[in-house]
Design a protein around this motif. Structure first.
Motif, mmCIF file in Angstrom:
data_model
loop_
_atom_site.group_PDB
_atom_site.id
_atom_site.type_symbol
_atom_site.label_atom_id
_atom_site.label_comp_id
_atom_site.label_asym_id
_atom_site.label_seq_id
_atom_site.Cartn_x
_atom_site.Cartn_y
_atom_site.Cartn_z
ATOM 1 N N LEU A 56 0.669 -1.197 -0.084
ATOM 2 C CA LEU A 56 -0.149 0.065 0.044
ATOM 3 C C LEU A 56 0.906 1.254 -0.288
ATOM 4 N N MET A 57 1.981 1.170 0.439
ATOM 5 C CA MET A 57 2.967 2.385 0.411
ATOM 6 C C MET A 57 3.252 2.596 -1.073
ATOM 7 N N GLU A 58 3.486 1.581 -1.599
ATOM 8 C CA GLU A 58 3.968 1.857 -3.173
ATOM 9 C C GLU A 58 2.773 2.326 -3.923
ATOM 10 N N ALA A 59 1.626 1.820 -3.596
ATOM 11 C CA ALA A 59 0.498 2.424 -4.205
ATOM 12 C C ALA A 59 -0.111 3.984 -4.076
ATOM 13 N N GLY A 60 0.784 4.583 -3.195
ATOM 14 C CA GLY A 60 0.785 6.000 -3.323
ATOM 15 C C GLY A 60 0.023 6.489 -1.939
ATOM 16 N N GLY A 61 -0.642 7.552 -1.854
ATOM 17 C CA GLY A 61 -1.294 8.103 -0.667
ATOM 18 C C GLY A 61 -0.989 9.553 -0.633
ATOM 19 N N LYS A 62 -1.650 10.166 0.353
ATOM 20 C CA LYS A 62 -1.452 11.777 0.493
ATOM 21 C C LYS A 62 -0.522 11.975 1.256
ATOM 22 N N ARG A 63 -0.177 11.173 2.313
ATOM 23 C CA ARG A 63 0.905 11.361 3.450
ATOM 24 C C ARG A 63 0.421 12.719 4.292
ATOM 25 N N VAL A 64 -0.876 12.826 4.457
ATOM 26 C CA VAL A 64 -1.466 13.698 5.357
ATOM 27 C C VAL A 64 -0.776 13.882 6.600
ATOM 28 N N ARG A 65 -0.649 12.788 7.232
ATOM 29 C CA ARG A 65 -0.078 12.819 8.620
ATOM 30 C C ARG A 65 1.450 12.937 8.634
ATOM 31 N N PRO A 66 2.229 12.772 7.871
ATOM 32 C CA PRO A 66 3.620 13.357 8.099
ATOM 33 C C PRO A 66 3.701 14.752 7.750
ATOM 34 N N MET A 67 2.964 15.142 6.738
ATOM 35 C CA MET A 67 3.005 16.534 6.258
ATOM 36 C C MET A 67 2.668 17.522 7.501
ATOM 37 N N LEU A 68 1.610 17.174 8.338
ATOM 38 C CA LEU A 68 0.972 17.905 9.475
ATOM 39 C C LEU A 68 2.231 18.031 10.497
ATOM 40 N N LEU A 69 2.794 16.694 10.751
ATOM 41 C CA LEU A 69 3.693 16.427 11.710
ATOM 42 C C LEU A 69 4.841 17.306 11.354
ATOM 43 N N LEU A 70 5.332 17.173 10.054
ATOM 44 C CA LEU A 70 6.538 18.134 9.935
ATOM 45 C C LEU A 70 6.362 19.537 9.848
ATOM 46 N N LEU A 71 5.073 19.945 9.727
ATOM 47 C CA LEU A 71 4.717 21.457 9.727
ATOM 48 C C LEU A 71 4.524 21.952 11.222
#
Length: 335
Positions: A56-71
Motif C-alpha cells: 500500500l505504501m507503493e500504491a501512493g497516498g496523500k501523506r497527510v499525517r507526515p505533512m502535518l507532523l513536519l509542519l
C-alpha cells in the motif's frame, strides 16, 4: 512538477514572503526524506512478506499525517532525525490500519489497486497490518516514553473506533455515534501526528493542545468530505461511485436520510439497499444530488471551522498559515 506540499493547498503562489517560502521548502525536503526512508523501514528479507508490507505504501497516498507532523515541527527545531522518524511512524501506523480496515469492510480496492486481502487473503493482510504496527512501535521506542504513551493511546482509540463501528449505535444517536467513530478512527491519528510534531521538535508545550485539537477536528472534516466523494467516481482511488454505500458502510448522507423518516427518503433507501439492481447507480446519483449530501458538506465545513478556531492559540506565521490553507484544501477536494 508540483511539490507534495502543494497537494495540500500550500502553493508558492499563496506563500510569497521569504519566511513562508523557506518553511515550504523545509516541508518539501522533510517529506522527501520521509518518502525515501519509508521504503527502507518497510523492507523485509522474505520476498513475499516484503511485497506485502510495501504494497500500500507503493500504491501512493496523500501523506497527510507526515505533512502535518513536519509542519507542526516548525514550531520547534524543525525536521531533525527524530522528527523524520516520528513522521514515518505515523504513516506506517496509518498504512497498518488500512490493511485491517479493508478486511473488516470487505473493500476490494485501495488507492486504485486491489486491496491486500484480495491479493494475499484475509489472514496475510491482517498479519501484514500487525507487522507494520510492530515496525511503528520499534521505530518509536528510541524516541522516549512520552512518544510511546502517545502511540499506545492512539492505537487504543483506533481499535475502539473500529470496534464501535462494528457494534453500531446502541443507546446513542446514530449520527453522534458515527461522528465519534470518525474522531477515533481518523481524527485520533491525525491529532497524534500534529501533537507529535510539537513534542519531538521540542516546541513550546503550550502548542500541544491546539495542534492536537486541530488534527482531530480536521480529521473528522476530512472523512466527512470522503463520504461525499464516495458518491461519485474517484480518479484518485479508482473506486466506482457508491463503493461504501454498496458495501453497507455507514456514511453521513445515508444516516441523515434515515433520520428524515418520510416516504421519499424511505424509497431512496430501499433503492440503495438493492445493490444488485440495475437502478443502483441511479440511486447513488440521486443520493449525491439530495439535500442530505449538502448537509454533510455543511457538517464538514463546521468541523473545518472548529479546526481553524484552535489555531488562534498559535503564533502568526508560516505554520499557522500552512495549517489554515491545508484546512481549506480539505473542503476544496469537492469540485
Amino acid at each position: 512538477m508540483a511539490s507534495i506540499a502543494e497537494a495540500f493547498g500550500l502553493t508558492r503562489a499563496r506563500f510569497a514572503l521569504p519566511a513562508e517560502r523557506a518553511a515550504l521548502n523545509a516541508l518539501d525536503e522533510g517529506l522527501e526524506q520521509v518518502e525515501s526512508r519509508l521504503t527502507d523501514q518497510l523492507a523485509v528479507t522474505d520476498p513475499v512478506v516484503d511485497a506485502l508490507s510495501r504494497y500500500l505504501m507503493e500504491a501512493g497516498g496523500k501523506r497527510v499525517r507526515p505533512m502535518l507532523l513536519l509542519l507542526a515541527a516548525q514550531l520547534g527545531e524543525g525536521a531533525s532525525q527524530e522528527v523524520i522518524d516520528a513522521a514515518i511512524i505515523v504513516e506506517i501506523t496509518h498504512l497498518a490500519s488500512l490493511y485491517h480496515d479493508d478486511v473488516m469492510d470487505e473493500s476490494d480496492v485501495r488507492r486504485g489497486v486491489p486491496s491486500a486481502h484480495v491479493v494475499w487473503g484475509n489472514s496475510m493482510a491482517i498479519l501484514g497490518g500487525d507487522l507494520l504496527f510492530a515496525k511503528a512501535a520499534q521505530l518509536g521506542a528510541p524516541l522516549g516514553t512520552e512518544v510511546g504513551i502517545l502511540q499506545a493511546s492512539t492505537f487504543e482509540r483506533l481499535c475502539l473506533g473500529q470496534m464501535h463501528e462494528t457494534l453500531g449505535p446502541r443507546d446513542e444517536d446514530p449520527v453522534e455515534h458515527y461522528i465519534q467513530v470518525l474522531a477515533d478512527k481518523t481524527g485520533s491519528l491525525i491529532a497524534a501526528a500534529a501533537e507529535l510534531g510539537v513534542v519531538v521538535s521540542n516546541a513550546d508545550d503550550r502548542y500541544r493542545q491546539p495542534m492536537r485539537e486541530f488534527g482531530e477536528a480536521i480529521g473528522v472534516a476530512f472523512q466527512l468530505v470522503d463520504d461525499v466523494i464516495d458518491l461519485s467516481f474517484s480518479p484518485e482511488t479508482g473506486k466506482p461511485a457508491g463503493t461504501d454505500v454498496k458495501a453497507g458502510v455507514a456514511t453521513l448522507p445515508t444516516l441523515l436520510l434515515q433520520q428524515r423518516g418520510d416516504a421519499d427518503s424511505a424509497a431512496l433507501l430501499e433503492r440503495l439497499a438493492d445493490t444488485e439492481s440495475a437502478e443502483f447507480d441511479s440511486a447513488v446519483a440521486a443520493l449525491a444530488a439530495h439535500e442530505v449530501t449538502e448537509q454533510t458538506m455543511q457538517v464538514a465545513r463546521d468541523w473545518q471551522q472548529r479546526a481553524l478556531r484552535t489555531l488562534e492559540d498559535l503564533p502568526r506565521g508560516p505554520v499557522r498559515r500552512g495549517l489554515e490553507e491545508f484546512s481549506r484544501s480539505v473542503i476544496a477536494r469537492i469540485k
